[in-house]
Design an enzyme around this catalytic site. Structure first.
Site, PDB file in Angstrom:
ATOM      1  N   CYS A 167     -20.095  -3.995  23.416  1.00  0.00           N
ATOM      2  CA  CYS A 167     -20.392  -5.203  22.399  1.00  0.00           C
ATOM      3  C   CYS A 167     -19.508  -5.225  21.099  1.00  0.00           C
ATOM      4  O   CYS A 167     -18.231  -5.558  21.283  1.00  0.00           O
ATOM      5  CB  CYS A 167     -21.829  -4.869  21.858  1.00  0.00           C
ATOM      6  SG  CYS A 167     -22.752  -6.141  20.988  1.00  0.00           S
ATOM      7  N   ILE A 168     -19.818  -4.930  19.996  1.00  0.00           N
ATOM      8  CA  ILE A 168     -19.087  -5.040  18.866  1.00  0.00           C
ATOM      9  C   ILE A 168     -18.230  -3.683  18.634  1.00  0.00           C
ATOM     10  O   ILE A 168     -17.356  -3.591  17.852  1.00  0.00           O
ATOM     11  CB  ILE A 168     -19.617  -5.578  17.562  1.00  0.00           C
ATOM     12  CG1 ILE A 168     -18.902  -5.832  16.399  1.00  0.00           C
ATOM     13  CG2 ILE A 168     -20.494  -4.346  17.037  1.00  0.00           C
ATOM     14  CD1 ILE A 168     -17.799  -6.999  16.771  1.00  0.00           C
TER      15      ILE A 168
END
Length: 252
Positions: free
Chosen positions: A164-165
């Site tokens: 994800c991030i």
């Protein structure tokens, strides 16, 4: 062997012995993986589905897992029903215990020599608590404990997985590394283009990969996948994280 196979009522079949041996050698060869959490909940902590997917795939891969989180105050607390910040204060380690069913340790106790790999799931907590990317972008700082742990794993040539991030943390800690946060200029990945541009500005390489894929930076032993950076059905997120976990275990 013959004695074991012919011991009366306690007879052990050859298949039973094979199963015992397989179990024994699997336990001897099990990869030891540290999972670093950043709270509990997508908007101010670790994304719960991503953390669960990481743990399921590690379990399926026969790994032993220890969970850790920094003992610090969250950047802020978000009311997940309203999507708005609240005035209360919460501790990252205490909140992470919700995800870990209480079995989580202070990040300061993480011993690199006792683990073969490390994985950091996503969620805004990775960008708010483990670093300050959520408010400062490429000019962010990384939590000193998180930075030290990642540098230690990297220095020992051990695998690092991020989804994800959280790959932006690697972009800050490891100049010139390669990561993915999805596919640029694709409506299914609404935040990828800007994030990838910032990663590139840091001197790192962004590699376009679909949600079902992971990217392996062989030189740095980094494995990344986009997860919820993509607006995809949850089973696709789950499978993509599985690819990342499998690649981490191969490198470990």
């Amino acid at each position: 062997m013959l004695t074991l196979l012919h011991c009366g009522r306690n007879v052990l079949t050859f298949r039973t012995i094979q199963t015992i041996n397989k179990s024994y050698y699997s336990s001897q060869m099990a990869k030891r993986v540290a999972v670093v959490l950043a709270g509990c909940g997508v908007y101010d902590g670790t994304e719960i589905h991503e953390a669960s997917a990481v743990l399921v795939h590690l379990s399926r891969g026969g790994a032993t897992v220890n969970m850790f989180a920094p003992n610090m105050e969250q950047m802020h607390v978000v009311n997940h029903l309203k999507g708005e910040p609240s005035e209360e204060k919460r501790n990252v380690l205490v909140e992470s215990a919700r995800l870990a069913r209480g079995n989580v340790q202070d990040l300061s106790k993480l011993s690199v020599k006792d683990h073969d790999a490390i994985i950091i799931p996503g969620g805004f907590g990775a960008a708010k608590n483990l670093c300050t990317w959520a408010v400062k972008g490429k000019d962010c700082s990384v939590n000193e404990e998180v930075k030290a742990v990642l540098q230690a794993f990297h220095g020992e040539g051990k695998a690092i997985g991020l989804c994800c991030i959280s790959p932006v943390i690697a972009a800050k800690v490891f100049p010139g590394c390669e990561v993915t946060v999805g596919i640029e200029k694709d409506d299914k990945y609404p935040n990828t283009t800007d994030t990838a541009a910032a990663i590139t500005e840091l001197g790192c390489k962004h590699v376009n990969k679909s949600v079902s894929e992971s990217h392996v930076d062989e030189k740095n032993k980094l494995v990344t996948t986009s997860a919820f950076m993509c607006e995809a059905p949850i089973h696709e997120i789950f499978d993509g994280i599985g690819t990342m976990v499998q690649d981490v275990l191969k490198l470990a």
